[in-house]
Motif scaffolding. Sequence first.
Motif, PDB file in Angstrom:
ATOM      1  N   HIS A 154      14.443 -79.290  37.660  1.00  0.00           N
ATOM      2  CA  HIS A 154      15.612 -78.887  36.861  1.00  0.00           C
ATOM      3  C   HIS A 154      16.859 -78.920  37.737  1.00  0.00           C
ATOM      4  O   HIS A 154      16.993 -78.100  38.649  1.00  0.00           O
ATOM      5  CB  HIS A 154      15.389 -77.476  36.291  1.00  0.00           C
ATOM      6  N   HIS A 202      17.622 -74.684  28.367  1.00  0.00           N
ATOM      7  CA  HIS A 202      17.696 -73.421  29.103  1.00  0.00           C
ATOM      8  C   HIS A 202      17.238 -72.286  28.194  1.00  0.00           C
ATOM      9  O   HIS A 202      17.484 -72.317  26.985  1.00  0.00           O
ATOM     10  CB  HIS A 202      19.127 -73.143  29.554  1.00  0.00           C
ATOM     11  N   HIS A 223      21.283 -80.609  37.616  1.00  0.00           N
ATOM     12  CA  HIS A 223      22.320 -81.221  36.786  1.00  0.00           C
ATOM     13  C   HIS A 223      23.085 -82.277  37.579  1.00  0.00           C
ATOM     14  O   HIS A 223      23.803 -81.941  38.528  1.00  0.00           O
ATOM     15  CB  HIS A 223      23.288 -80.144  36.288  1.00  0.00           C
ATOM     16  N   ASP A 242      18.127 -76.289  40.350  1.00  0.00           N
ATOM     17  CA  ASP A 242      19.227 -76.046  39.412  1.00  0.00           C
ATOM     18  C   ASP A 242      20.609 -76.285  40.036  1.00  0.00           C
ATOM     19  O   ASP A 242      21.554 -75.547  39.772  1.00  0.00           O
ATOM     20  CB  ASP A 242      19.162 -74.645  38.777  1.00  0.00           C
TER      21      ASP A 242
END
Length: 429
Positions: A73, A228, A75, A318
């Motif tokens: 996970h 999420h 971004h 994350d």
Amino acid sequence: MTRTLIRARLLSFLREPHGPDDTASFRYIEDGALLIDGGMIRAMGEFSQINAPDATVIDHRPHLVLPGFIDTHLHFPQTQVIASWAAELLDWLSDYTFPEETRYSDPALCAHMASAFLDRLADHGTTTAVAYASVHAASADALFAEALKRDMRLITGKVLMDRNAPDALCDTAQSGYDDSKALIARWHGKGRLSYAITPRFAITSTPDQMTAAQALAVEHPDCYIQTHLSENHAEIALSCQLYPEAVDYTDIYARYGLLGPKSLLGHAIHLSEREIGVLADAGAKPVFCPTSNLFLGSGLFDDAKLRAAGLVNAIASDIGGGTSYSMLQTLAEGYKVLQLQRQRLHPFRAFHWITRGNAMALGLEDRIGTLDAGTEADFVVLNARATPAMAQRMERATTLTEELFALQVMGDDRAIEQTYVAGQPRKAG
Ligand SMILES: [Zn+2]
């Protein structure tokens, strides 16, 4: 193509370790070798036992080779908002993250950043990533294209978001569906790429968009789903306010058919017994993001409680709520989060988690996450003496457990001597 023989100490897990004494859970070879050919591991064993006179030998002794790290996970469009000063999640999103993500409408910027993003992952020993792109199809296109060029295993998808975000970051239920569908047709199953249907979270999707995400999931059952769940209290309250018919946050996703074995749920911190039961029944995968949870003050992930309910938890950086690309630093902070709850993260379990464990969470343990013959040649070369402080610590270390724990607590990209993706060295820095 010439064959390569990687000579080093080798460590690969056979199953999840039950505890510190579970030495039967892994294979450790002091003078080992991996025979690499065509991006695959063809043999793993004692150096003296592997007969490959034609192979080019790369000698990584005395370093330790493990399977490549898997980050479940993070971004892609947030690498330049790491370390942004914000009170908590919703402020951080509106003040820094959303403005930053608007830049990813530019395909040239996306291409440049995709290359930099995958370089950073390789620098930190990460060979497989599950990433959120921005809302723009161009961002997912750029990331897929760059991963394909590197023959890297990558799972990503364009974010679906049609409300509670700047106009420049909003799609619609229909355009989000259409763009996702086109991206799936273009990239899913190509090379080592997979698509993840990516509703960002309940707050930024209308019920119509959730219905569209459900349609995508039904039409493409072999795609992943990522979103999420229950990261912080304000987010939970707003989600439940926006979906008053749902009994709790988890129920929102359940109502739209978004919970299943291929669903990756970032954070999953503040869950009721009912929600944990629903997730366990669905076989969904909670994703522990320790550096992010500490940085944003979101809360402490209750690994033991979720595991006791039968859930398989993944672990992730994350980026950019998270503060380090390093899965070693992720383990270090994860250890501390669990310590605060009197839960222990032994180094055997820790290194299993970021390799075979995360591969299991993705249903890919037959392809990545181990050094087994017949799997993809993604692996890292670790140096537990990479810094003066680590070298000094290691002077008093006599066991593999101590070495692993030093790497887990003190290690970062400096401890990554090299990263191999599909058999090719990829560490840039
Ligand atoms: Zn996230």
